[in-house]
Design a protein around this motif. Structure first.
Motif, PDB file in Angstrom:
ATOM      1  N   HIS A  18     -23.919 -17.125  53.402  1.00 49.39           N
ATOM      2  CA  HIS A  18     -22.887 -18.092  53.010  1.00 49.39           C
ATOM      3  C   HIS A  18     -21.659 -17.306  52.579  1.00 49.39           C
ATOM      4  N   THR A  19     -20.512 -17.654  53.146  1.00 50.88           N
ATOM      5  CA  THR A  19     -19.267 -16.958  52.836  1.00 50.88           C
ATOM      6  C   THR A  19     -18.178 -17.973  52.506  1.00 50.88           C
ATOM      7  N   ILE A  20     -17.373 -17.668  51.495  1.00 52.37           N
ATOM      8  CA  ILE A  20     -16.248 -18.523  51.117  1.00 52.37           C
ATOM      9  C   ILE A  20     -15.013 -17.661  50.928  1.00 52.37           C
ATOM     10  N   TRP A  21     -13.890 -18.143  51.461  1.00 48.33           N
ATOM     11  CA  TRP A  21     -12.583 -17.557  51.172  1.00 48.33           C
ATOM     12  C   TRP A  21     -11.769 -18.617  50.434  1.00 48.33           C
ATOM     13  N   PHE A  22     -11.255 -18.272  49.282  1.00 43.22           N
ATOM     14  CA  PHE A  22     -10.440 -19.182  48.469  1.00 43.22           C
ATOM     15  C   PHE A  22      -8.968 -18.876  48.744  1.00 43.22           C
ATOM     16  N   HIS A  23      -8.227 -19.885  49.221  1.00 47.54           N
ATOM     17  CA  HIS A  23      -6.847 -19.670  49.646  1.00 47.54           C
ATOM     18  C   HIS A  23      -5.808 -20.119  48.617  1.00 47.54           C
ATOM     19  N   ASN A  24      -5.975 -21.327  48.111  1.00 50.71           N
ATOM     20  CA  ASN A  24      -4.981 -21.903  47.194  1.00 50.71           C
ATOM     21  C   ASN A  24      -5.686 -22.624  46.052  1.00 50.71           C
ATOM     22  N   PRO A  25      -5.047 -22.698  44.874  1.00 54.94           N
ATOM     23  CA  PRO A  25      -5.671 -23.399  43.733  1.00 54.94           C
ATOM     24  C   PRO A  25      -5.942 -24.863  44.065  1.00 54.94           C
ATOM     25  N   PHE A  26      -6.970 -25.418  43.452  1.00 61.84           N
ATOM     26  CA  PHE A  26      -7.365 -26.795  43.698  1.00 61.84           C
ATOM     27  C   PHE A  26      -8.139 -27.302  42.493  1.00 61.84           C
ATOM     28  N   ARG A  27      -8.393 -28.595  42.490  1.00 64.93           N
ATOM     29  CA  ARG A  27      -9.247 -29.231  41.479  1.00 64.93           C
ATOM     30  C   ARG A  27     -10.397 -29.922  42.206  1.00 64.93           C
ATOM     31  N   VAL A  28     -11.620 -29.607  41.817  1.00 67.04           N
ATOM     32  CA  VAL A  28     -12.769 -30.239  42.462  1.00 67.04           C
ATOM     33  C   VAL A  28     -13.003 -31.649  41.954  1.00 67.04           C
ATOM     34  N   ASP A  29     -12.318 -32.049  40.876  1.00 65.15           N
ATOM     35  CA  ASP A  29     -12.453 -33.429  40.418  1.00 65.15           C
ATOM     36  C   ASP A  29     -11.398 -34.336  41.052  1.00 65.15           C
ATOM     37  N   GLU A  30     -10.745 -33.839  42.092  1.00 68.69           N
ATOM     38  CA  GLU A  30      -9.864 -34.640  42.935  1.00 68.69           C
ATOM     39  C   GLU A  30     -10.411 -34.596  44.359  1.00 68.69           C
ATOM     40  N   TRP A  31     -10.162 -35.669  45.119  1.00 66.26           N
ATOM     41  CA  TRP A  31     -10.722 -35.751  46.468  1.00 66.26           C
ATOM     42  C   TRP A  31     -10.219 -34.603  47.339  1.00 66.26           C
ATOM     43  N   MET A  32     -11.166 -33.983  48.070  1.00 64.82           N
ATOM     44  CA  MET A  32     -10.841 -32.981  49.072  1.00 64.82           C
ATOM     45  C   MET A  32     -11.588 -33.308  50.354  1.00 64.82           C
ATOM     46  N   LEU A  33     -10.973 -32.978  51.484  1.00 62.70           N
ATOM     47  CA  LEU A  33     -11.580 -33.245  52.781  1.00 62.70           C
ATOM     48  C   LEU A  33     -12.340 -32.011  53.247  1.00 62.70           C
TER      49      LEU A  33
END
Length: 322
Positions: free
Chosen positions: A263-278
């Motif tokens: 499993h690999t993840i690249w984080f690109h930009n700040p976000f909030r997981v308590d807001e809807w994401m696609l």
């Protein structure tokens, strides 16, 4: 089933209220119950067995929980200014909810801009998981580009996965085996909201392309700590990703065994997981007992938040036709 996903689904969408807004303190519910760790040493952390989640459909502890907990351990050893930008994991053995999991952190490197950590998870004296993670400080640069977010209706236009399952329970053709599966799934009460854009393909009622779009968010407010949002996102990223590879087979195949290999993840930009994401995912290849799935996670404003890749064991057998 098509009737349930047709007229009834549309009627439910029209009458649904905002009752599905965040209704829990996720920092208390997810972080404590799913991602909290005991500190045994500055570099050793323990996940109590009572907090480990063993999905009823799986032989092992949920892989996303192990990834999230390993990232919590790694984040605990870096400076407040360093935030994870990538992680690469291998699942060596399935985790068991009968023993606690120990996370051993190796502080590989601390630089002014970048820092590296290696995490090994052990259980009952055996290594079950390894993770390499890289952290960096914020950096401003004018040059920037990204792909475009898929065009899709907003999350308010779709039903929660649990709502869909509850509707299915009332269908005449639901079997006892399926009813048991649905009831056990609903009983798990995970603090996540998932809204698939194509429920029939998502639940393998029909065959479809190995492509998937679903809206996802944590069901609660978890505060403003970016590291916590990244850890919860790592936990969430394992939901449904490998299942994308099952869609071409649809109802014609039965899954005998499925588990993550890496499993690999690249984080690109700040976000909030308590807001809807696609969560956009697709599978370019499946065969020889394995499947590769790739994903992109988008904020509602079109910003690319994360990229994800996973390969897993997928063993399907054709269902005999009567």
């Amino acid at each position: 089933m098509s009737r349930f996903l047709g007229r009834k689904l549309n009627r439910m969408l029209r009458i649904r209220t905002m009752a599905t807004a965040p209704d829990s303190d996720l920092e208390g519910e997810v972080i404590r119950s799913f991602l909290s760790l005991d500190t045994l040493d500055p570099n050793i952390f323990r996940a109590p067995k009572e907090n480990l989640w063993h999905p009823h459909r799986s032989r092992f502890v949920f892989g996303g929980q192990v990834v999230g907990q390993a990232l919590v351990a790694a984040c605990s050893t870096v400076s407040p200014d360093h935030h994870v930008h990538s992680l690469h994991c291998y699942f060596l053995r399935g985790g068991n909810s009968n023993w606690p999991i120990l996370y051993h952190v190796d502080r590989t490197r601390d630089g002014e801009t970048y820092a590296s950590r290696s995490v090994k998870a052990t259980q009952d004296g055996k290594a079950i998981f390894t993770m390499q993670s890289s952290f960096k400080t914020d950096e401003t640069q004018v040059y920037h580009y990204q792909m475009e977010m898929p065009k899709v209706k907003g999350p308010e236009e779709y039903l929660d996965a649990n709502e869909i399952l509850k509707m299915r329970l009332n269908e005449e053709d639901v079997s006892d085996k399926e009813k048991e599966y649905i009831n056990r799934t609903l009983a798990e009460e995970l603090p996540l909201l998932i809204r698939p854009t194509d429920p029939e393909t998502f639940y393998r009622i029909k065959s479809g392309k190995p492509e998937r779009l679903l809206w996802m968010r944590a069901n609660g407010d978890i505060g403003d700590d970016n590291k916590i949002h990244q850890c919860v996102a790592a936990y969430m990223s394992d939901f449904s990703l490998l299942g994308t590879s099952l869609q071409p087979g649809g109802p014609n195949f039965e899954t005998k065994f499925m588990t993550s290999l890496d499993h690999t993840i690249w984080f690109h930009n700040p976000f909030r997981v308590d807001e809807w994401m696609l969560y956009e995912s697709f599978s370019p290849h499946a065969g020889s007992g394995k499947a590769l799935c790739l994903g992109r996670v988008w904020k509602q404003d079109g910003t690319l938040a994360m990229s994800v890749a996973q390969e897993g064991v997928v063993r399907n057998t054709p269902l005999s036709k009567m």
